[in-house]
Design an enzyme around this catalytic site. Structure first.
Site: not given
Ligand code: GNR
Ligand code: NI
Length: 167
Positions: A46, A51, A91-92, A133-134, A137
């Site tokens: 995601g 980001q 999260c990246l 999660h997104e 952000h």
């Molecule tokens: O790559 C990602 N893996 C992930 C694993 C579990 C729950 C959410 C994520 S999102 C993350 C990529 C990211 O940072 N998206 O904002």
């Molecule tokens: Ni993230």
């Protein structure tokens, strides 16, 4: 196409609230293409525009192993949610940190697709977690915000230069 730079916690720009997209034009479509290239390259499942330092309400995800289930949501909103589920998240923007977070298990989401068409659908499982999660952000929120102060300050020390303000 281009690979964009991903901001890392505790960069204060990750705290910006993204503003709605007013028209899905060529520039937005190019950004979405670049976001997909960046996410697949990372690799991640995601990515929110926040980001990559673009503060517009755009998210993408692809939870498939084969990179063939791309989802793009522009101006996303959660219409309904049900149940709770715990999942280990990463999260990246917070590299190397994985923690269990509780979120809604099923959600109904609405938004625009990459072409500007209105879409609405139900999701559950990893895709539902990822969309939540997104959207966080886009509201300047990170998964580490759900952790205890102690855990968060350890992560900040590991990733940042130990800034004192509570980011
Ligand atoms: O790559 C990602 N893996 C992930 C694993 C579990 C729950 C959410 C994520 S999102 C993350 C990529 C990211 O940072 N998206 O904002
Ligand atoms: Ni993230």
């Amino acid at each position: 196409m281009a690979i964009l730079q991903i901001l890392h916690y505790p960069d204060p720009r990750l705290r910006n609230t993204a503003t709605p997209v007013t028209g899905v034009d060529d520039e937005i479509q190019r950004l979405v293409d670049d976001m997909f290239e960046t996410m697949y390259d990372a690799p991640g499942i995601g990515l929110a525009a926040t980001q990559v330092n673009v503060h517009k309400r755009i998210l993408i995800t692809d939870v498939s192993e084969s990179h063939d289930a791309p989802v793009c949501l522009i101006n996303p909103s959660i219409l309904a949610s049900a149940g709770t589920e715990q999942m280990e998240e990463g999260c990246l923007s917070v590299p190397g940190v994985f923690e269990t977070i509780e979120r809604a298990e099923q959600i109904r989401v609405q938004g625009l697709d990459k072409t500007g068409k209105a879409i609405e659908f139900d999701v559950d499982g990893l895709l539902a977690v990822c969309i939540q999660h997104e959207i966080d952000h886009l509201d300047g929120k990170l998964f580490v915000d759900y952790l205890s102060q102690l855990k968060r300050s350890r992560i900040r020390k590991k990733l940042g230069r130990g800034q004192k303000q509570s980011l």
